[in-house]
Design a protein around this motif. Structure first.
Motif, short mmCIF file in Angstrom:
data_model
loop_
_atom_site.label_atom_id
_atom_site.label_comp_id
_atom_site.label_asym_id
_atom_site.label_seq_id
_atom_site.Cartn_x
_atom_site.Cartn_y
_atom_site.Cartn_z
N ARG A 103 0.85 -1.19 0.00
CA ARG A 103 0.00 0.00 0.00
C ARG A 103 0.89 1.24 0.00
O ARG A 103 1.99 1.23 0.53
N LYS A 104 0.37 2.32 -0.59
CA LYS A 104 1.16 3.54 -0.70
C LYS A 104 1.59 4.05 0.67
O LYS A 104 2.71 4.56 0.84
N GLU A 105 0.73 3.92 1.67
CA GLU A 105 1.07 4.39 3.01
C GLU A 105 2.26 3.64 3.58
O GLU A 105 3.15 4.24 4.20
N LEU A 106 2.32 2.33 3.34
CA LEU A 106 3.45 1.55 3.84
C LEU A 106 4.73 1.92 3.10
O LEU A 106 5.81 2.01 3.70
N ARG A 107 4.63 2.16 1.80
CA ARG A 107 5.82 2.59 1.06
C ARG A 107 6.34 3.91 1.61
O ARG A 107 7.56 4.08 1.78
N ASN A 108 5.44 4.83 1.92
CA ASN A 108 5.87 6.12 2.46
C ASN A 108 6.58 5.95 3.80
O ASN A 108 7.60 6.60 4.07
#
Length: 277
Positions: A103-108
């Protein structure tokens, strides 16, 4: 009978490539007309076998690096970076097998954490291991039990070189798994406990992974503890798994986010597992 064998052959490869890469089975089906064309028109035997190998591989790579990242966004997933200054895959196979989607949040979170680690320990690179496939919530990423929704990611431990005593951006295991930081005689041996309870898969990877390279590395508790602290203090991280004795050894007992993953999983004294809430 020959047609049945051909169907079984393609069915086997479809299942195998789907398990390994999620999209490989579909790519193989797309390539069947190409394989028939090669068989019909490429007469030289060696050239034909080279075409059999390179044709599907080239199509797979084109799909993997151009089309899949775009389609993955429909499931809310993004690829982790391949050549970022502070965050990279430990092995390129993770990327080639499409096991680096989150998920984008985890990548961030991981990008921010890796940059913080590089600022604190200049030259340090955070290496990620398995994350998830690009599509379909609930699609299993074998052999993991829970990497099926883009919310989970494994990170490699940090190590120092035995001879130089200097930090290295490397791992004793080529895949990051299977070479473990064993408990001392005074620490709780979780692996022995789980095995005694019948969970023989708990240390399976350690038994099959060659251990010869282990003597060249020392577990870097300083940097490993530092990244764990950055992660558990981040409100966007829900849980973090490592072996209980490592949690105690690194004086992390007050952090409730750091948990035991259970005997039904595998050892976590060779990597860090993190996940969103």
């Amino acid at each position: 009978m020959r047609k049945i064998r051909i169907v079984l052959f393609h069915s086997f490869l479809f299942v195998l490539f789907t398990i390994l890469t999620q999209i490989g089975g579909i790519v193989w089906l797309i390539c069947i007309p190409l394989l028939n064309y090669i068989k019909k028109y490429v007469l030289h035997k060696i050239q034909r076998w080279i075409a059999y190998l390179l044709g599907p591989l080239l199509i797979y790579l084109i799909v993997t690096f151009s089309l899949i990242p775009l389609l993955a966004s429909l499931w809310g997933r993004v690829p982790l970076p391949i050549n970022h200054g502070s965050l990279r895959p430990l092995t390129l196979m993770t990327v080639l097998l499409n096991r680096h989607y989150v998920r984008k949040e985890l990548r961030n979170v991981v990008l921010e954490t890796s940059e913080q680690m590089t600022a604190k320990f200049p030259g340090t690179v955070v290496h990620y291991l398995d994350a998830g496939f690009p599509f379909i919530h609930g699609f299993p990423l074998l052999p993991h039990l829970s990497h099926n929704d883009g919310k989970k990611l494994d990170l490699a431990f940090f190590y120092t070189d035995v001879l130089t005593q200097q930090p290295v951006n490397d791992s004793p295991s080529p895949i990051g798994y299977g070479i473990c930081e064993e408990p001392t005689s005074n620490e709780e041996n979780t692996a022995a406990y789980c095995t005694s309870k019948g969970y023989r898969q708990y240390s399976l990877l350690q038994r099959v992974m060659p251990q010869g390279n282990k003597k060249n590395y020392l577990f870097d508790s300083r940097r490993t503890k530092a990244i764990i602290l950055l992660l558990v203090q981040n409100r966007r991280i829900g849980k973090l798994f490592i072996e209980p004795y490592l949690k105690k050894r690194m004086n992390l007992m007050k952090y409730d986010k750091i948990r035991f993953h259970g005997c039904q999983a595998v050892r976590h004294d060779d990597h860090i597992h993190i996940q969103l809430p």
